[in-house]
Motif scaffolding. Structure first.
Motif, short mmCIF file in Angstrom:
data_model
loop_
_atom_site.label_atom_id
_atom_site.label_comp_id
_atom_site.label_asym_id
_atom_site.label_seq_id
_atom_site.Cartn_x
_atom_site.Cartn_y
_atom_site.Cartn_z
N GLU A 25 -57.29 -47.18 86.82
CA GLU A 25 -58.02 -48.39 87.19
C GLU A 25 -59.13 -48.10 88.19
OE1 GLU A 25 -55.15 -51.39 88.24
OE2 GLU A 25 -54.84 -51.88 86.10
N ARG A 29 -51.49 -45.59 86.54
CA ARG A 29 -52.24 -46.84 86.46
C ARG A 29 -53.28 -46.94 87.58
NH1 ARG A 29 -49.81 -52.90 85.63
NH2 ARG A 29 -51.75 -54.03 85.96
N ARG A 67 -49.46 -53.20 80.67
CA ARG A 67 -48.10 -52.70 80.45
C ARG A 67 -47.29 -53.77 79.73
NH1 ARG A 67 -43.07 -52.37 83.02
NH2 ARG A 67 -42.00 -50.40 82.60
N VAL A 89 -55.41 -51.21 82.54
CA VAL A 89 -54.12 -50.79 81.99
C VAL A 89 -53.22 -52.00 81.82
CG1 VAL A 89 -52.14 -49.27 82.26
CG2 VAL A 89 -54.38 -48.56 83.14
N VAL A 119 -51.08 -42.66 77.24
CA VAL A 119 -50.92 -44.09 76.96
C VAL A 119 -50.57 -44.25 75.49
CG1 VAL A 119 -52.49 -44.84 78.79
CG2 VAL A 119 -53.40 -44.37 76.51
N GLU A 163 -49.62 -49.40 77.83
CA GLU A 163 -48.44 -48.56 78.08
C GLU A 163 -47.19 -49.36 77.74
OE1 GLU A 163 -48.02 -45.49 79.13
OE2 GLU A 163 -45.92 -45.48 79.76
#
Length: 336
Positions: free
Chosen positions: A290, A286, A298, A296, A257, A269
């Motif tokens: 999770e 992801r 993005r 996460v 990441v 990310e």
């Protein structure tokens, strides 16, 4: 005598009237016989392209060539002789749009100087059009046309599509690399969008294009990381662990990441991967993270450029939500 003039909005009105299609001339009451007579040797007019006329005898300017190419590709239907207004809205260009190096020159690419780029004008038209390339006009077809952008009233293919069409005609690796790098560094478009267009055009199999794409993604990541650092600094977010590889204590890798806040178990990310990584690798990483309780987020480079404050809110909200959920599994963060 030369008629080359600067490409500026102040000249657009005059140029439109100096380049006319046969249908537009007929709509103004000029017959085919009159047009032919004025285009005789020594006459005041000349034929620029099939069905397109230049209403002066000198050398066509760059903008006249562009507008002539669009009129040729647009091919508006001939209007009745009694009609006295322009044939079509949009200056008779139909669905045609400029693409390739000519479009990049109009977008302001230094790597596509007008003196070279406008020597050939690529036009993008629907695949169903029966139209041939001729003289300085190169016809390119698309099953689905993108939504055009406009410069000086001219319809242009979006930057990423214009890049793909330009690259398809280039064999010089350094030129391809300069164009792709400038696209990202200049903020014209996002690297993932460019790679998707190159992939759709089946250009990624060319070695010099593949090398340029690698450089493009590196450039895109550097630009996005700079914006990410700026977001954390200017919006008062806690300092994260930068560019880390997450793993379980036993050594099983969970994925890399770009930023990780261990106290809140929030990972960020950047969306600058290639299309395959973007849709397959990231989704798998992801989902796994999770399941372990790691949130996460993005963020795309374009989002950081155009809406940085909103992205900071997204990250801050994810951190605040950590207080209301079960503690995440213990995750090890290692430099990558």
């Amino acid at each position: 005598m030369t008629h080359n003039i600067p490409l500026s909005p102040d000249t657009a009105h005059d140029v439109r009237h100096r380049v006319q299609s046969v249908a537009q001339l007929r709509a103004r009451g000029v017959t085919s016989a009159q047009t032919a007579a004025r285009c005789l040797p020594g006459g005041p007019w000349q034929q620029l392209l099939p069905g397109v006329y230049l209403l002066h005898s000198g050398r066509p300017s760059d903008e006249e060539r562009l507008r002539g190419a669009l009129l040729y590709a647009g091919r508006p239907a001939a209007a009745p002789a009694r009609r006295t207004v322009p044939v079509q809205a949009g200056h008779g260009y139909g669905e045609a749009m400029v693409t390739g190096l000519a479009a990049l020159a109009l977008y302001g690419f230094a790597s596509a100087p007008p003196a070279i780029a406008l020597h050939r004008v690529d036009v993008l038209v629907p695949r169903t059009r029966r139209l041939r390339s001729t003289r300085f006009v190169q016809v390119t077809r698309a099953a689905v046309l993108p939504r055009p952008q406009r410069r000086l009233g001219l319809p242009l293919a979006p930057v990423e599509r214009a890049l793909a069409d330009a690259v398809s005609a280039l064999d010089d690796a350094s030129t391809v690399r300069r164009l792709l790098t400038e696209a990202v560094r200049g903020g014209h478009c996002e690297p993932v969008a460019v790679v998707e267009e190159l992939n759709a055009a089946e250009l990624l199999g060319r070695a010099h294009v593949t090398d340029a794409v690698d450089a493009l993604l590196m450039e895109g990541r550097a630009v996005a990381e700079g914006r990410l650092y700026e977001m954390v600094r200017t919006h008062g977010l806690p300092e994260p662990l930068w560019n880390v590889e997450l793993s379980l204590p036993g050594g099983r890798l969970l994925g890399g990441v770009d930023a990780y806040w261990p106290e809140q178990a929030v990972a960020l990310e950047l969306g600058v991967r290639s299309p395959r990584e973007q849709h397959v690798v990231f989704a798998a990483e992801r989902e796994h993270l999770e399941r372990l309780g790691v949130t996460v987020v993005r963020v795309g480079s374009k989002q950081l450029r155009e809406a940085m404050s909103q992205q900071a809110v997204v990250v801050r909200t994810a951190m605040m939500a950590a207080e209301d959920r079960e503690p995440a599994a213990y995750v090890v963060a290692l430099p990558r």
